[in-house]
Design a protein around this motif. Structure first.
Motif, PDB file in Angstrom:
ATOM      1  N   GLU A 191       0.837  -1.207   0.000  1.00 29.12           N
ATOM      2  CA  GLU A 191       0.000   0.000   0.000  1.00 29.12           C
ATOM      3  C   GLU A 191       0.867   1.251   0.000  1.00 29.12           C
ATOM      4  OE1 GLU A 191      -4.065  -1.211   2.304  1.00 29.12           O
ATOM      5  OE2 GLU A 191      -2.264  -0.953   3.495  1.00 29.12           O
TER       6      GLU A 191
ATOM      7  N   VAL B  50       2.365   1.724  -3.508  1.00 28.75           N
ATOM      8  CA  VAL B  50       1.342   2.164  -4.461  1.00 28.75           C
ATOM      9  C   VAL B  50       0.973   3.616  -4.189  1.00 28.75           C
ATOM     10  CG1 VAL B  50      -1.060   1.827  -5.197  1.00 28.75           C
ATOM     11  CG2 VAL B  50       0.458  -0.155  -4.921  1.00 28.75           C
ATOM     12  N   HIS B  51       0.799   3.978  -2.932  1.00 27.83           N
ATOM     13  CA  HIS B  51       0.445   5.362  -2.592  1.00 27.83           C
ATOM     14  C   HIS B  51       1.519   6.325  -3.084  1.00 27.83           C
ATOM     15  CE1 HIS B  51      -0.173   8.917   0.014  1.00 27.83           C
ATOM     16  NE2 HIS B  51      -1.437   8.629  -0.195  1.00 27.83           N
TER      17      HIS B  51
ATOM     18  N   LEU C  69       1.263   6.843  -6.862  1.00 35.21           N
ATOM     19  CA  LEU C  69       0.093   7.567  -7.382  1.00 35.21           C
ATOM     20  C   LEU C  69       0.440   9.042  -7.584  1.00 35.21           C
ATOM     21  CD1 LEU C  69      -2.824   6.110  -5.236  1.00 35.21           C
ATOM     22  CD2 LEU C  69      -2.376   5.713  -7.667  1.00 35.21           C
TER      23      LEU C  69
ATOM     24  N   ARG D 238      -4.619  -3.839  -7.182  1.00 29.30           N
ATOM     25  CA  ARG D 238      -6.037  -3.572  -6.921  1.00 29.30           C
ATOM     26  C   ARG D 238      -6.358  -3.657  -5.428  1.00 29.30           C
ATOM     27  NH1 ARG D 238      -6.551  -6.766 -11.643  1.00 29.30           N
ATOM     28  NH2 ARG D 238      -7.075  -5.436 -13.422  1.00 29.30           N
TER      29      ARG D 238
ATOM     30  N   LEU E  46      -5.001  -0.610  -3.759  1.00 30.22           N
ATOM     31  CA  LEU E  46      -5.819   0.557  -4.113  1.00 30.22           C
ATOM     32  C   LEU E  46      -7.142   0.560  -3.355  1.00 30.22           C
ATOM     33  CD1 LEU E  46      -5.100   0.706  -7.937  1.00 30.22           C
ATOM     34  CD2 LEU E  46      -4.484   2.446  -6.243  1.00 30.22           C
TER      35      LEU E  46
ATOM     36  N   ARG F 122      -8.206   3.537  -0.984  1.00 39.76           N
ATOM     37  CA  ARG F 122      -9.485   4.214  -1.216  1.00 39.76           C
ATOM     38  C   ARG F 122     -10.358   4.155   0.036  1.00 39.76           C
ATOM     39  NH1 ARG F 122     -12.228   1.113  -5.344  1.00 39.76           N
ATOM     40  NH2 ARG F 122     -13.063   0.067  -3.543  1.00 39.76           N
TER      41      ARG F 122
ATOM     42  N   ALA G  41      -6.878   7.667  -1.489  1.00 43.04           N
ATOM     43  CA  ALA G  41      -6.876   7.656  -2.955  1.00 43.04           C
ATOM     44  C   ALA G  41      -8.313   7.765  -3.433  1.00 43.04           C
ATOM     45  CB  ALA G  41      -6.241   6.366  -3.480  1.00 43.04           C
TER      46      ALA G  41
ATOM     47  N   GLN H  98     -10.883   7.218  -7.012  1.00 44.49           N
ATOM     48  CA  GLN H  98     -11.009   6.434  -8.234  1.00 44.49           C
ATOM     49  C   GLN H  98     -11.989   7.141  -9.144  1.00 44.49           C
ATOM     50  OE1 GLN H  98     -12.553   2.562  -7.349  1.00 44.49           O
ATOM     51  NE2 GLN H  98     -13.167   2.159  -9.445  1.00 44.49           N
TER      52      GLN H  98
ATOM     53  N   TYR I 280      -6.536   6.159 -10.762  1.00 41.18           N
ATOM     54  CA  TYR I 280      -6.575   6.391  -9.318  1.00 41.18           C
ATOM     55  C   TYR I 280      -5.654   7.555  -9.021  1.00 41.18           C
ATOM     56  CZ  TYR I 280      -8.703   1.774  -9.025  1.00 41.18           C
ATOM     57  OH  TYR I 280      -9.541   0.709  -9.163  1.00 41.18           O
TER      58      TYR I 280
ATOM     59  N   ARG J 190      -3.853  10.088  -5.948  1.00 36.17           N
ATOM     60  CA  ARG J 190      -3.469  10.195  -4.546  1.00 36.17           C
ATOM     61  C   ARG J 190      -4.129  11.432  -3.956  1.00 36.17           C
ATOM     62  NH1 ARG J 190       2.715  10.262  -3.118  1.00 36.17           N
ATOM     63  NH2 ARG J 190       2.644  11.745  -4.806  1.00 36.17           N
TER      64      ARG J 190
END
Length: 150
Positions: free
Chosen positions: A84, A87-88, A91, A113, A116, A120, A125, A127, A137, A139
């Motif tokens: 996470e 990914v954050h 973004l 996914r 995300l 979310r 995040a 979408q 997506y 941030r």
């Protein structure tokens, strides 16, 4: 207060010494728990948790006292897992797709996914797009930076 299941065995073991250290095998003076409590307190550690199940006696030691729980968006970021967090960080405000993130981070689409969804759900995040359309997506920023991986 001390309590022995076999008083005769305790009496014998009080006089037995370890061949390696010369220390008594048992003390039987009920000073063990107070000694542990004082030692932990002296090092600024939380107290031990004792579990006596009748057959087994277990002592649980904690390395550090739990930190106060963060609140708001800081709390959401404080508990990000490694994926996470990555990914954050990847973004942008303009948005990234799952495919773009997977290529950049060398992670599988299902892992992206899942991360995300977690971001979310925590409000970190957003979408746009949806079923049958490209779904970017973005941030969401706040004054505090994201928490590190657990």
């Amino acid at each position: 207060m001390t309590s022995a299941r076999n008083a005769r065995l305790v009496a014998i073991c009080q006089h037995v010494r370890s061949p390696e250290t010369g220390a008594r095998v048992i003390e039987a003076l009920a000073s063990g728990i107070p000694t542990v409590t004082e030692a932990l307190a002296g090092r600024g550690m939380p107290p031990a948790h004792y579990v006596d199940s009748g057959i087994r006696f277990t002592v649980v030691l904690h390395q550090h006292a739990p930190a106060p729980a963060p609140t708001g968006r800081t709390a959401a970021k404080a508990f990000l897992g490694t994926t996470e967090h990555r990914v954050h960080q990847a973004l942008t405000q303009n948005g990234r797709t799952v495919r773009e993130l997977a290529e950049e981070l060398a992670l599988s689409a299902p892992s992206i996914r899942k991360a995300l969804r977690g971001l979310r759900d925590r409000g970190l995040a957003t979408q746009s797009g949806g079923r049958g359309r490209i779904t970017p997506y973005q941030r969401k920023e706040s004054a505090a930076g994201p928490g590190g991986p657990r």
